[in-house]
Design a protein around this motif. Structure first.
Motif, mmCIF file in Angstrom:
data_model
loop_
_atom_site.group_PDB
_atom_site.id
_atom_site.type_symbol
_atom_site.label_atom_id
_atom_site.label_comp_id
_atom_site.label_asym_id
_atom_site.label_seq_id
_atom_site.Cartn_x
_atom_site.Cartn_y
_atom_site.Cartn_z
ATOM 1 N N LEU A 46 0.845 -1.201 0.000
ATOM 2 C CA LEU A 46 0.000 0.000 0.000
ATOM 3 C C LEU A 46 0.871 1.239 0.000
ATOM 4 C CD1 LEU A 46 -2.704 1.544 0.270
ATOM 5 C CD2 LEU A 46 -2.524 1.257 2.742
ATOM 6 N N ARG A 48 0.105 4.989 -0.011
ATOM 7 C CA ARG A 48 -1.013 5.941 0.138
ATOM 8 C C ARG A 48 -0.595 7.260 -0.515
ATOM 9 N NH1 ARG A 48 -1.241 3.333 5.655
ATOM 10 N NH2 ARG A 48 -3.422 2.814 6.083
ATOM 11 N N GLU A 50 -2.018 9.996 -1.064
ATOM 12 C CA GLU A 50 -2.426 11.293 -0.496
ATOM 13 C C GLU A 50 -1.366 11.849 0.444
ATOM 14 O OE1 GLU A 50 -4.185 8.611 -0.301
ATOM 15 O OE2 GLU A 50 -4.704 8.075 1.756
ATOM 16 N N MET A 230 -9.372 -1.937 -3.372
ATOM 17 C CA MET A 230 -9.489 -2.180 -1.940
ATOM 18 C C MET A 230 -10.870 -2.784 -1.701
ATOM 19 S SD MET A 230 -6.864 -0.292 -0.366
ATOM 20 C CE MET A 230 -7.494 -0.042 1.277
ATOM 21 N N ASN A 255 -9.003 -1.285 8.093
ATOM 22 C CA ASN A 255 -9.263 -0.110 8.950
ATOM 23 C C ASN A 255 -10.660 0.431 8.634
ATOM 24 O OD1 ASN A 255 -6.554 -0.381 9.703
ATOM 25 N ND2 ASN A 255 -5.865 1.087 8.164
ATOM 26 N N ASP A 256 -10.889 0.714 7.348
ATOM 27 C CA ASP A 256 -12.212 1.213 6.974
ATOM 28 C C ASP A 256 -13.274 0.136 7.104
ATOM 29 O OD1 ASP A 256 -12.396 4.028 6.238
ATOM 30 O OD2 ASP A 256 -10.765 3.542 4.864
ATOM 31 N N ARG A 266 -13.156 5.431 13.244
ATOM 32 C CA ARG A 266 -11.788 5.022 13.574
ATOM 33 C C ARG A 266 -11.021 6.150 14.237
ATOM 34 N NH1 ARG A 266 -9.294 4.355 7.447
ATOM 35 N NH2 ARG A 266 -7.253 4.658 8.380
ATOM 36 N N CYS A 318 -4.129 -4.783 3.769
ATOM 37 C CA CYS A 318 -3.211 -3.667 4.001
ATOM 38 C C CYS A 318 -3.686 -2.762 5.125
ATOM 39 C CB CYS A 318 -2.974 -2.875 2.716
ATOM 40 S SG CYS A 318 -4.460 -2.154 2.021
ATOM 41 N N GLY A 319 -4.733 -3.172 5.852
ATOM 42 C CA GLY A 319 -5.110 -2.433 7.053
ATOM 43 C C GLY A 319 -4.110 -2.725 8.161
#
Ligand code: PEP
Ligand code: MG
Length: 366
Positions: A46, A48, A50, A230, A255-256, A266, A318-319
């Motif tokens: 992963l 990320r 952003e 995802m 996570n989500d 969360r 990937c959480g």
């Protein structure tokens, strides 16, 4: 400097002889990627993207992209971001030297990029050739009551296609640059976040494919690549058979998935979860150790449905749970291909994966 040596390195090698699960790392900076490799990560599970946007050199252009009144304004801002983003991927592909790199397209709640305060509003107004008041109105218009459930992930890619197109261009141009430099072509794995419907993946996948084709035609170089998603919303897990028709891989964003399965923020759960654990309402913090009954059931459903459509569909996680030993036992049992966790958890994940393989997986989270 992180490095494995002596008895610890030997122990790791033994562990590697037993494990079936691959272990990757979540990394976006060169430092993270280098650390991941030193700890034995077998790829990036992963990236990320952003996180790369908050760099002080770029945040101005990011704010312009979000605040621009129309597509041409967004495109102008994205043109400023493209060289930075291309270099991000060149760096990662170089460091990972042919190991798989999963790059997730932009997935922030939009509000994280909104300008705050008069100075930031004035700055973005000047860049966009408008006034501070207009920017204040635009920021109010874009603000969301519930950003984590809002204009986020692939929803951004659908409504502002130029964002994902620019990122895809940066990925393919970066990969081609590294292929030319090293003689070894990276195989980018492009990942779409927060998919809950098949059309979302149809649309965003088509964007990526269009850009790939254009870049290959411009450069005369063709690369292999994959596009996956995802699985981080209950709906995505439940319709995973249909989503698999257009996905080359799934990565579980637990996570989500935990947040949306429990309906539990969360970001705020820490305020009362300890009481829940003390009272035995929950055996453990579900954001730390995978909740087998709810989140785990959804992972199982999605894995079965996904592989029902596509035999051998590549599955990862990937959480945060990807680095939690108890959760790794579950990943082994469900038959995932890899876990991905923060670089410093890679050694523990390698050990846990070996132990899980020896014990045939199972529920160790209770
Ligand atoms: C997740 O949701 O589990 C995930 C890996 O993505 P993020 O934490 O960036 O939302
Ligand atoms: Mg997520």
């Amino acid at each position: 400097e992180p490095k494995l040596s002596g008895d610890f390195a030997t122990l790791m090698q033994w562990a590697d002889g037993f494990r079936r699960l691959k272990v990757r790392a979540n990394a976006e900076t060169p430092l993270d990627a280098e650390t991941a490799r030193k700890f034995g990560a077998e790829g990036i599970g992963l990236c990320r993207t952003e996180h790369m946007f908050f760099d002080p050199e770029r945040i101005g252009a990011v704010r312009q992209m979000i605040m621009a009144a129309d597509e041409s304004g967004r495109r102008a801002a994205l043109a400023k971001l493209l060289p930075f983003q291309r270099q991000d991927f060149v760096d990662l592909f170089r460091i990972m030297a042919g190991l798989p790199v999963t790059i997730r397209l932009l997935d922030p709640p939009l509000h994280e990029f909104l300008p705050h305060g008069d100075a930031e509003l004035a700055e973005v107004a000047q860049a966009l050739g408008t006034d501070t008041e207009a920017m204040r109105r635009r920021a109010i218009e874009l603000a969301e009551a519930n950003p984590m459930l809002g204009h986020r992930g692939c929803r951004l890619g659908v409504t502002f296609p130029e964002i994902y197109e620019t990122q895809a261009r940066a990925i393919f141009e970066g990969a081609i640059a590294v292929a030319k430099e090293t003689g070894h072509a990276p195989v980018p794995e492009v990942m779409i976040p927060l998919v809950g419907t098949k059309p979302e993946l149809d649309i965003t996948r088509a964007q990526v494919e269009r850009v790939a084709k254009a870049v290959f035609a411009e450069t005369g170089v063709t690369l292999e690549y994959t596009v996956g998603t995802m699985i981080e919303l209950p709906r995505a897990a439940l319709i995973a058979d249909r989503i698999a028709e257009v996905a080359d891989f799934f990565s579980f964003g637990t996570n989500d998935l935990t947040q949306t399965t429990f309906g539990l923020s969360r970001d705020d759960a820490g305020k009362f979860l300890p009481t829940y654990v003390e009272q035995g309402i929950l055996p453990k913090d579900p954001f730390v150790s995978l909740d087998i009954d709810g989140v785990g059931a959804l992972v199982r459903i999605a894995a079965e449905k996904g592989r029902g459509t596509k035999k051998g569909l590549k599955l990862g996680i990937c959480g945060e749970h990807g680095g939690d030993p108890a959760s790794i036992f579950f990943c082994e049992e469900v038959g995932l291909d890899y876990v991905s966790c923060s670089p410093y958890r890679v050694p523990v994940a390698r050990l846990a994966a070996a132990q899980a393989a020896l014990h045939g997986g199972g529920d160790r989270t209770a």
